[in-house]
Scaffold this motif. Structure first.
Motif, PDB file in Angstrom:
ATOM      1  N   GLY A  24       0.803  -1.212   0.000  1.00 48.77           N
ATOM      2  CA  GLY A  24       0.000   0.000   0.000  1.00 48.77           C
ATOM      3  C   GLY A  24       0.839   1.267   0.000  1.00 48.77           C
ATOM      4  N   LYS A  28       1.435   1.469   4.269  1.00 46.70           N
ATOM      5  CA  LYS A  28       0.421   1.495   5.339  1.00 46.70           C
ATOM      6  C   LYS A  28      -0.134   0.101   5.639  1.00 46.70           C
ATOM      7  N   TYR A  29      -0.296  -0.740   4.596  1.00 46.91           N
ATOM      8  CA  TYR A  29      -0.800  -2.089   4.836  1.00 46.91           C
ATOM      9  C   TYR A  29       0.277  -2.961   5.476  1.00 46.91           C
ATOM     10  N   THR A  77      -8.016  -4.134  -1.517  1.00 43.17           N
ATOM     11  CA  THR A  77      -8.494  -2.962  -0.784  1.00 43.17           C
ATOM     12  C   THR A  77      -8.106  -3.074   0.683  1.00 43.17           C
ATOM     13  N   ALA A  78      -8.344  -1.998   1.408  1.00 46.19           N
ATOM     14  CA  ALA A  78      -8.099  -2.023   2.853  1.00 46.19           C
ATOM     15  C   ALA A  78      -8.939  -3.105   3.510  1.00 46.19           C
ATOM     16  N   ASP A  79     -10.151  -3.311   3.001  1.00 44.37           N
ATOM     17  CA  ASP A  79     -11.025  -4.354   3.544  1.00 44.37           C
ATOM     18  C   ASP A  79     -10.409  -5.736   3.367  1.00 44.37           C
ATOM     19  N   HIS A  82      -7.645  -6.056   6.048  1.00 42.97           N
ATOM     20  CA  HIS A  82      -8.209  -6.254   7.388  1.00 42.97           C
ATOM     21  C   HIS A  82      -8.801  -7.649   7.533  1.00 42.97           C
TER      22      HIS A  82
END
Length: 319
Positions: A24, A28-29, A77-79, A82
């Motif tokens: 990311g 960030k990821y 994606t961020a989803d 997570h």
């Protein structure tokens, strides 16, 4: 026998293109994965190196293998991060591939909805296999959202003719009478979460048309009395706030060709202290019926902000 807490290092070959997408913007990821799994991760010349306790290292390697395969097919994606991180933390990474391919077709901007944990997957399967399902657990575990997704899916597949969403209008510390407007205005705040779930999966104009035709109905539980609900997918949300009599009334509305999903959180009862929750009563009364599906979700299934999981655990710790 190996000790899962012993220190170890594992390496994994990953292309620069794939690792840049996985890590990311500004890593960030990657930072999220490092902190979430408590491992040291470095990447040099096409080789990912993971160091730490054996169990966490193994989970991290599994997570990256999953994300590498995912990124070959689409942007992540961020989803996705997570979800994968939560599965790794819960020791469920072996199920990640199956869950990524198990999609419930809806018709809104989302197009498809997928389970985010093994229990969520079991929940979807229970709805497929049973005409009545109880799903109970803490906030943020997808109880209502997945039920609405399945309702929309069943309608689109012409397996039901109607979708009926209902909630008990219990005053959770606030008085309905002091709210402005007529009865519809007063009960709307209780029904808003159901509207929100619908709008995530169907176009707003289509929802309005279907509601005009009575194909979709969102109403307080009191409106169900005296009805027989045939050919419908019926969802009773916030069922912990029903009385035993209200729950029995609802459960006996089920008609031919219908499905009923009852969702709630037995730790969030807003009834007067001298009244038993209809949800708790039903779980105890009906637990021996094999024709009914029972799914208990936990903080491991929370799909909201990661902080929600920590908040739930903090409250559990002081009980």
């Amino acid at each position: 026998m190996s000790d899962k807490n012993s220190k170890t290092t594992k390496k994994l070959n990953v292309s620069e293109e794939a690792i840049s997408k996985i890590c990311g913007t500004q890593d960030k990821y990657l930072k999220l994965i490092k902190s979430g799994l408590n491992t040291d991760i470095s990447y040099v010349g096409g080789e990912l190196t993971v160091s730490g306790n054996q169990y966490e290292v193994f989970s991290t390697i599994e997570l990256f293998n999953y994300l590498v395969n995912l990124v070959l097919n689409r942007d992540i994606t961020a989803d996705d991060i997570h979800t994968a991180l939560r599965l790794a933390q819960n020791g469920e990474m072996s199920s990640a591939g199956d869950m990524a391919t198990e999609r419930v077709k809806v018709a809104g901007g989302m197009k498809y909805v997928s389970p985010k944990s093994r229990t969520q997957r079991a929940y979807l399967n229970a709805i497929r296999e049973h005409d009545m399902v109880f799903a109970y657990g803490p906030a943020g575990t997808g109880k209502t959202f997945l039920a609405v997704a399945m309702a929309v899916h069943y309608y689109l597949e012409k397996r039901v003719q109607r979708i009926i969403l209902t909630r008990p209008a219990v005053e959770a510390g606030e008085k309905l009478g002091f709210l402005p407007g007529d009865l519809a205005d007063k009960i709307n705040p209780y029904l808003r979460p159901l509207h929100d779930a619908l709008h995530a999966m169907l176009d707003g104009e289509l929802i309005a048309k279907l509601m005009e035709r009575g194909v979709i109905e969102v109403a307080p539980l009191a409106f169900m009395r005296g009805r027989t609900l045939s050919g419908a997918f019926v969802i009773l949300d916030e069922a912990q706030n029903t009385t035993a009599a209200q729950m029995k009334m609802f459960l006996t509305r089920l008609g031919f060709g219908s499905k009923a999903v009852i969702t709630g959180d037995t730790t969030q009862v807003d009834l007067p202290k001298d009244q038993d929750s209809g949800l708790t009563n039903a779980l105890n009364t009906l637990k021996g019926l094999s024709e009914i599906g029972f799914i208990e979700l936990s903080e491991k299934d929370v799909v909201r902000h990661p902080l929600v999981t920590k908040i739930i655990r903090a409250y559990e710790d002081i009980k």
